[in-house]
Design a protein around this motif. Structure first.
Motif, mmCIF file in Angstrom:
data_model
loop_
_atom_site.group_PDB
_atom_site.id
_atom_site.type_symbol
_atom_site.label_atom_id
_atom_site.label_comp_id
_atom_site.label_asym_id
_atom_site.label_seq_id
_atom_site.Cartn_x
_atom_site.Cartn_y
_atom_site.Cartn_z
ATOM 1 N N ARG A 49 35.315 33.382 41.763
ATOM 2 C CA ARG A 49 34.420 32.933 40.796
ATOM 3 C C ARG A 49 34.776 31.657 39.920
ATOM 4 O O ARG A 49 34.055 30.825 39.579
ATOM 5 C CB ARG A 49 33.919 34.033 39.765
ATOM 6 N N ALA A 50 36.145 31.736 39.498
ATOM 7 C CA ALA A 50 36.687 30.528 39.023
ATOM 8 C C ALA A 50 36.459 29.346 39.636
ATOM 9 O O ALA A 50 36.077 28.263 39.199
ATOM 10 C CB ALA A 50 38.019 30.735 38.468
ATOM 11 N N VAL A 51 36.931 29.457 40.958
ATOM 12 C CA VAL A 51 36.808 28.132 41.888
ATOM 13 C C VAL A 51 35.537 27.604 42.115
ATOM 14 O O VAL A 51 35.189 26.497 41.819
ATOM 15 C CB VAL A 51 37.650 28.409 43.230
ATOM 16 N N MET A 96 39.806 35.296 32.892
ATOM 17 C CA MET A 96 40.243 36.437 32.369
ATOM 18 C C MET A 96 40.582 37.421 33.648
ATOM 19 O O MET A 96 39.533 38.206 33.949
ATOM 20 C CB MET A 96 39.286 37.202 31.508
ATOM 21 N N TRP A 97 41.492 37.507 34.068
ATOM 22 C CA TRP A 97 41.741 38.037 35.348
ATOM 23 C C TRP A 97 41.756 39.718 35.232
ATOM 24 O O TRP A 97 42.657 40.304 35.213
ATOM 25 C CB TRP A 97 43.267 37.630 35.948
ATOM 26 N N GLN A 98 40.855 40.078 35.559
ATOM 27 C CA GLN A 98 40.378 41.766 35.469
ATOM 28 C C GLN A 98 39.093 42.207 36.114
ATOM 29 O O GLN A 98 38.252 41.241 36.200
ATOM 30 C CB GLN A 98 40.717 42.059 34.063
ATOM 31 N N PRO A 99 39.052 43.360 36.368
ATOM 32 C CA PRO A 99 37.577 43.829 36.854
ATOM 33 C C PRO A 99 36.564 43.529 36.083
ATOM 34 O O PRO A 99 36.574 43.476 34.526
ATOM 35 C CB PRO A 99 37.800 45.306 36.988
ATOM 36 N N GLU A 100 35.415 43.085 36.448
ATOM 37 C CA GLU A 100 34.121 42.941 35.772
ATOM 38 C C GLU A 100 33.607 44.087 35.289
ATOM 39 O O GLU A 100 32.763 44.710 35.950
ATOM 40 C CB GLU A 100 33.202 41.929 36.603
ATOM 41 N N VAL A 132 44.240 27.173 44.883
ATOM 42 C CA VAL A 132 42.883 27.440 45.543
ATOM 43 C C VAL A 132 41.908 26.074 45.185
ATOM 44 O O VAL A 132 41.251 25.807 46.032
ATOM 45 C CB VAL A 132 42.357 28.608 45.070
ATOM 46 N N LEU A 133 41.977 25.737 43.863
ATOM 47 C CA LEU A 133 41.176 24.689 43.697
ATOM 48 C C LEU A 133 41.546 23.470 44.554
ATOM 49 O O LEU A 133 40.680 22.692 45.065
ATOM 50 C CB LEU A 133 41.422 24.313 42.384
ATOM 51 N N TYR A 180 35.730 33.943 33.649
ATOM 52 C CA TYR A 180 35.559 34.302 34.924
ATOM 53 C C TYR A 180 36.458 35.507 35.158
ATOM 54 O O TYR A 180 37.544 35.403 34.674
ATOM 55 C CB TYR A 180 35.865 33.233 36.036
ATOM 56 N N PRO A 181 36.001 36.623 36.058
ATOM 57 C CA PRO A 181 36.925 37.702 36.230
ATOM 58 C C PRO A 181 38.052 37.460 37.533
ATOM 59 O O PRO A 181 38.967 38.385 37.485
ATOM 60 C CB PRO A 181 36.009 38.935 36.547
#
Length: 172
Positions: A154-156, A125-129, A60-61, A149-150
Protein backbone atom coordinates in the motif's frame (compact mmCIF):
# COMPACT_ATOMS: atom_id res chain seq x y z
CA UNK A 1 11.33 -11.99 21.11
CA UNK A 2 13.77 -9.24 22.09
CA UNK A 3 11.17 -7.41 24.19
CA UNK A 4 10.16 -10.62 25.94
CA UNK A 5 13.79 -11.47 26.76
CA UNK A 6 14.05 -14.50 24.48
CA UNK A 7 16.46 -12.79 22.06
CA UNK A 8 19.75 -11.39 23.38
CA UNK A 9 21.26 -8.04 22.36
CA UNK A 10 23.94 -9.87 20.39
CA UNK A 11 21.44 -12.10 18.56
CA UNK A 12 19.27 -9.06 17.77
CA UNK A 13 22.27 -7.15 16.37
CA UNK A 14 23.24 -10.20 14.31
CA UNK A 15 19.70 -10.48 12.94
CA UNK A 16 19.67 -6.78 11.98
CA UNK A 17 23.04 -7.18 10.22
CA UNK A 18 21.90 -10.26 8.31
CA UNK A 19 18.69 -8.51 7.24
CA UNK A 20 20.66 -5.41 6.16
CA UNK A 21 22.96 -7.63 4.07
CA UNK A 22 19.99 -9.35 2.40
CA UNK A 23 18.44 -5.98 1.54
CA UNK A 24 21.77 -4.73 0.15
CA UNK A 25 22.25 -7.92 -1.88
CA UNK A 26 18.80 -7.63 -3.44
CA UNK A 27 18.97 -3.90 -4.16
CA UNK A 28 19.70 -2.55 -7.60
CA UNK A 29 20.99 0.99 -7.12
CA UNK A 30 19.08 3.53 -9.19
CA UNK A 31 19.90 7.18 -9.60
CA UNK A 32 17.18 9.77 -9.41
CA UNK A 33 16.01 10.96 -12.84
CA UNK A 34 18.34 13.48 -14.49
CA UNK A 35 20.75 13.56 -11.53
CA UNK A 36 18.41 15.36 -9.15
CA UNK A 37 17.87 14.32 -5.57
CA UNK A 38 15.29 11.63 -4.93
CA UNK A 39 11.73 12.97 -4.68
CA UNK A 40 10.93 10.70 -1.71
CA UNK A 41 12.75 10.94 1.60
CA UNK A 42 12.37 8.00 4.01
CA UNK A 43 13.13 8.69 7.66
CA UNK A 44 13.27 5.97 10.33
CA UNK A 45 11.18 7.01 13.32
CA UNK A 46 13.51 5.65 15.95
CA UNK A 47 15.64 2.54 15.64
CA UNK A 48 17.42 0.21 13.24
CA UNK A 49 14.30 -1.85 12.59
CA UNK A 50 12.57 1.30 11.30
CA UNK A 51 15.58 1.94 9.05
CA UNK A 52 15.57 -1.59 7.66
CA UNK A 53 11.87 -1.29 6.84
CA UNK A 54 12.62 2.05 5.13
CA UNK A 55 15.39 0.41 3.09
CA UNK A 56 12.95 -2.31 1.99
CA UNK A 57 10.44 0.37 1.01
CA UNK A 58 13.09 2.27 -0.99
CA UNK A 59 14.03 -0.94 -2.79
CA UNK A 60 10.43 -1.71 -3.78
CA UNK A 61 9.93 1.92 -4.82
CA UNK A 62 13.02 1.71 -7.04
CA UNK A 63 11.59 -1.39 -8.72
CA UNK A 64 8.46 0.68 -9.41
CA UNK A 65 10.52 3.53 -10.89
CA UNK A 66 10.43 5.96 -7.94
CA UNK A 67 13.67 7.12 -6.34
CA UNK A 68 13.97 7.37 -2.56
CA UNK A 69 16.67 8.38 -0.11
CA UNK A 70 16.81 6.72 3.33
CA UNK A 71 18.28 8.47 6.36
CA UNK A 72 20.20 6.54 9.01
CA UNK A 73 18.47 5.58 12.24
CA UNK A 74 21.61 6.78 14.01
CA UNK A 75 20.67 10.40 13.34
CA UNK A 76 19.06 12.28 16.19
CA UNK A 77 15.53 13.51 15.49
CA UNK A 78 16.78 17.11 15.32
CA UNK A 79 19.42 16.07 12.76
CA UNK A 80 16.88 14.23 10.62
CA UNK A 81 14.51 17.21 10.68
CA UNK A 82 17.31 19.69 9.87
CA UNK A 83 18.59 17.55 6.98
CA UNK A 84 15.05 17.04 5.68
CA UNK A 85 14.39 20.80 5.83
CA UNK A 86 17.65 21.46 3.93
CA UNK A 87 16.62 19.01 1.19
CA UNK A 88 13.03 20.30 1.09
CA UNK A 89 11.56 17.09 -0.38
CA UNK A 90 8.03 17.08 -1.72
CA UNK A 91 7.35 13.69 -0.08
CA UNK A 92 8.54 12.38 3.29
CA UNK A 93 7.76 8.88 4.48
CA UNK A 94 8.36 8.06 8.14
CA UNK A 95 9.04 4.37 8.75
CA UNK A 96 7.79 3.02 12.08
CA UNK A 97 7.61 -0.48 13.56
CA UNK A 98 5.05 -0.37 16.38
CA UNK A 99 4.79 -0.34 19.26
CA UNK A 100 8.30 0.87 20.09
CA UNK A 101 8.57 3.75 17.63
CA UNK A 102 4.96 4.94 17.54
CA UNK A 103 5.53 7.93 19.83
CA UNK A 104 8.73 8.83 17.98
CA UNK A 105 6.82 8.75 14.66
CA UNK A 106 4.22 11.20 16.03
CA UNK A 107 6.89 13.57 17.35
CA UNK A 108 8.81 13.39 14.07
CA UNK A 109 5.61 14.04 12.14
CA UNK A 110 4.91 17.21 14.14
CA UNK A 111 8.44 18.54 13.72
CA UNK A 112 8.54 17.79 10.00
CA UNK A 113 5.14 19.41 9.46
CA UNK A 114 6.44 22.59 11.17
CA UNK A 115 9.58 22.66 8.98
CA UNK A 116 8.04 21.41 5.71
CA UNK A 117 4.46 22.72 5.64
CA UNK A 118 3.90 21.98 1.95
CA UNK A 119 5.46 18.49 1.91
CA UNK A 120 3.34 15.36 1.80
CA UNK A 121 4.12 13.52 5.04
CA UNK A 122 3.27 9.84 5.01
CA UNK A 123 3.88 7.15 7.60
CA UNK A 124 4.59 3.49 7.05
CA UNK A 125 3.19 2.05 10.28
CA UNK A 126 4.20 -1.54 9.58
CA UNK A 127 1.51 -3.56 11.34
CA UNK A 128 -1.80 -5.31 10.62
CA UNK A 129 -4.65 -3.01 9.68
CA UNK A 130 -6.73 -3.45 12.82
CA UNK A 131 -8.36 -1.25 15.47
CA UNK A 132 -4.95 -0.32 16.93
CA UNK A 133 -3.73 0.70 13.48
CA UNK A 134 -6.81 2.88 13.02
CA UNK A 135 -6.23 4.59 16.37
CA UNK A 136 -2.57 5.20 15.56
CA UNK A 137 -3.48 6.48 12.08
CA UNK A 138 -5.87 8.98 13.64
CA UNK A 139 -3.23 10.22 16.12
CA UNK A 140 -0.66 10.53 13.32
CA UNK A 141 -3.15 12.51 11.26
CA UNK A 142 -3.57 14.95 14.15
CA UNK A 143 0.24 15.22 14.30
CA UNK A 144 0.41 16.23 10.63
CA UNK A 145 0.55 13.00 8.62
CA UNK A 146 -1.30 13.12 5.31
CA UNK A 147 -1.72 9.34 5.24
CA UNK A 148 -0.58 6.17 6.99
CA UNK A 149 0.07 2.81 5.35
CA UNK A 150 0.04 -0.62 7.04
CA UNK A 151 2.30 -2.47 4.58
CA UNK A 152 4.84 -2.06 1.77
CA UNK A 153 2.34 -2.83 -0.99
CA UNK A 154 0.00 0.00 0.00
CA UNK A 155 2.85 2.37 0.74
CA UNK A 156 4.36 1.84 -2.70
CA UNK A 157 0.98 2.29 -4.40
CA UNK A 158 0.40 5.54 -2.53
CA UNK A 159 3.91 6.89 -2.96
CA UNK A 160 4.25 6.08 -6.65
CA UNK A 161 0.95 7.87 -7.20
CA UNK A 162 2.53 11.02 -5.76
CA UNK A 163 6.13 10.83 -6.99
CA UNK A 164 7.46 11.16 -10.52
CA UNK A 165 8.46 7.71 -11.73
CA UNK A 166 10.81 6.46 -14.38
CA UNK A 167 10.18 3.10 -16.01
CA UNK A 168 12.05 0.26 -14.30
CA UNK A 169 15.02 -1.17 -16.22
CA UNK A 170 14.00 -3.57 -18.91
CA UNK A 171 10.43 -2.21 -19.08
CA UNK A 172 10.96 -0.70 -22.55
Amino acid sequence: DFRSGVLSDVARADAWQILRQIIDDLAEPRAAPDGTTAPILCIPASHEGDELAALMLAQVLAESGAAATVFSSKLLTAESVAQAAARAPSIVCISSLPPVSTIAARALCKRLRAQLPSARILVGMWQPEDAEFSARRERLGKAGADDTYPDLRRAVAGLTGLAPCTPPRGAD
